[in-house]
Each structure stands twice: as structure tokens, then as C-alpha cells.
Design a protein around this motif. Structure first.
Motif, short mmCIF file in Angstrom:
data_model
loop_
_atom_site.label_atom_id
_atom_site.label_comp_id
_atom_site.label_asym_id
_atom_site.label_seq_id
_atom_site.Cartn_x
_atom_site.Cartn_y
_atom_site.Cartn_z
N PHE A 13 0.89 -1.15 0.00
CA PHE A 13 0.00 0.00 0.00
C PHE A 13 0.94 1.20 0.00
O PHE A 13 1.88 1.24 0.77
CB PHE A 13 -0.86 0.00 1.27
N PRO A 71 2.09 6.27 3.34
CA PRO A 71 1.49 7.58 3.64
C PRO A 71 2.56 8.57 4.09
O PRO A 71 3.66 8.14 4.45
CB PRO A 71 0.52 7.27 4.78
N LEU A 101 3.83 11.19 9.88
CA LEU A 101 3.13 12.07 10.83
C LEU A 101 4.12 12.86 11.67
O LEU A 101 3.74 13.69 12.48
CB LEU A 101 2.20 11.24 11.73
N ILE A 148 -6.56 17.10 11.62
CA ILE A 148 -6.30 15.66 11.76
C ILE A 148 -7.63 14.93 12.02
O ILE A 148 -7.90 13.87 11.46
CB ILE A 148 -5.28 15.38 12.89
N TYR A 185 -12.53 6.84 9.02
CA TYR A 185 -12.56 5.98 10.20
C TYR A 185 -13.73 6.25 11.15
O TYR A 185 -13.80 5.66 12.22
CB TYR A 185 -11.22 6.03 10.95
N ILE A 200 -0.85 11.08 18.77
CA ILE A 200 0.00 11.51 17.64
C ILE A 200 0.85 12.71 18.08
O ILE A 200 2.05 12.79 17.78
CB ILE A 200 -0.87 11.88 16.41
#
Ligand code: HEC
Length: 179
Positions: A121, A124, A127, A140, A154, A170
């Protein structure tokens, strides 16, 4: 009548009672307990009671499950929001747990964008990068709620409070890993 035959008859009656009502999925013959047991339908079994023939019904439009807290805000509205929760030990622990279940597969343990499903995948963005550090809590939140680009939404899997907790976690990752 002898005691033994009475006991035998009682046992026979019990056995017959059980035999006639052994299938809880339909209306049965019942002795004495008539109407106490309603037929129990399985969620995905056909059902004659409803006009669409299904047991599981689609909730009426506009209804929300009890206790469900929706997060509805445009990106611009969300941009100005800060996390309403405080980063105490319990909240952070929950945030970490949820992050590890739902975000880590792509974003990685520390949020570097190197989770186990990458690079099959596409990786991304990290972060921990300046761009992500500059995103407001609300931005976010908006991304976690609605998804963005290849990232899925989500909102249906992680509830609103848990998403805010993930954001606190995070922030902690960003603080613990200064750029
Ligand atoms: C299926 C893989 C996947 C999962 C799981 C995932 N993300 Fe993402 N995430 C992405 C991708 C891909 C992007 C880049 C999206 C884009 O802009 O195209 C992204 C982007 C982001 C960004 C923006 C970063 C930036 O610098 O612009 C944030 C914030 C984010 N994700 C948070 C989360 C959170 C929080 C979770 C867990 C609830 C999560 N992600 C779960 C794949 C994922």
C-alpha cells in the motif's frame, strides 16, 4: 398409582414438552407456557413479518445509534478546533491502543509512514514531518473522520472520543521524536 409410574409420567411430560418446542426459531407447541417464548429470528434469516422479507432492518434515514456522537464539520470549520481532551495517562493509553489498531498498519509504530502494509500500500506521509506537525488538531480529526485521498474514513470504526484520543497520542509521538 404407584410412585414410580408418577415419576415416569412426569419425566415423559417434560421430555414431550422439550421435544415440541426444541426449535426456538419457530412458533412451537407448548404446554402451560404458551406465548412465553416468542420465535427468535437470526439477524440474516428471512422474515415473513416485514414487507421486505428480511429480519435485519435498515435504520430509518437520519437516525443515529444511542450514545453515538457525530463529528460534522467542514474542513475549514474543523481547522480552527483544538483537541477537547486532556492528555492524562489513561486517555493517552487509550489513544495509543486505538492508534495501534487502526492507524499503525499504514502509518507505522511511530507514525513515520512505514507500517506493515507498506510499501504494497503506498507509504502515507510521515506524521512526524513538518507538514503533519503544522496540521491543527481539527484538521487531523477531519482526515481521521472523513479520510483523504487513498486513506479511508474511520468515523464508522473509531468513535469520536477515541479519534480525539488518537490525536493526543499523535502529538505525543511528535513531541517524543523532535525533527
Ligand atoms: C490504509 C492505510 C491508512 C490507514 C489505516 C490510516 N491512514 Fe492516514 N493516511 C494514509 C494515506 C495514504 C495518507 C495520505 C492521504 C493523501 O493526502 O492522499 C494519509 C494521511 C494522513 C494524515 C495527513 C498527513 C499529512 O501530513 O498530510 C493524517 C493526519 C492521518 N493520515 C491520520 C491517520 C489516523 C489518525 C489514522 C487512524 C485512525 C490513519 N491515518 C489511518 C493512509 C492510512
Amino acid at each position: 398409582m404407584k410412585k414410580v409410574s408418577l415419576i415416569f409420567l412426569a419425566l415423559l411430560a417434560l421430555l414431550l414438552g422439550w421435544y415440541l418446542s426444541r426449535d426456538r426459531g419457530k412458533t412451537n407447541y407448548e404446554f402451560l407456557f404458551n406465548m412465553r417464548h416468542t420465535p427468535a429470528s437470526k439477524s440474516f434469516s428471512p422474515n415473513k413479518v416485514f414487507s421486505n422479507g428480511q429480519t435485519l432492518q435498515i435504520p430509518p434515514e437520519g437516525t443515529v445509534p444511542r450514545g453515538y456522537e457525530a463529528f460534522v464539520a467542514s474542513y475549514d470549520e474543523a481547522k480552527t478546533l483544538t483537541d477537547p481532551l486532556t492528555a492524562d495517562e489513561k486517555t493517552l493509553a487509550r489513544g495509543q491502543k486505538m492508534f495501534e489498531v487502526f492507524c499503525l498498519p499504514c502509518h507505522g509504530t511511530e507514525g513515520k509512514g512505514d507500517g506493515p502494509v507498506t510499501p504494497k500500500f503506498p507509504n502515507p506521509p510521515s506524521l512526524l514531518a513538518a507538514h503533519a506537525r503544522e496540521l491543527s488538531d481539527g484538521e487531523i480529526m477531519h482526515i481521521a473522520t472523513n479520510g483523504r485521498g487513498l486513506m479511508p474514513a474511520y468515523a464508522s470504526q473509531v468513535d469520536t472520543q477515541d479519534r480525539w484520543k488518537i490525536i493526543l497520542y499523535i502529538r505525543k509521538l511528535q513531541k517524543d521524536n523532535p525533527s
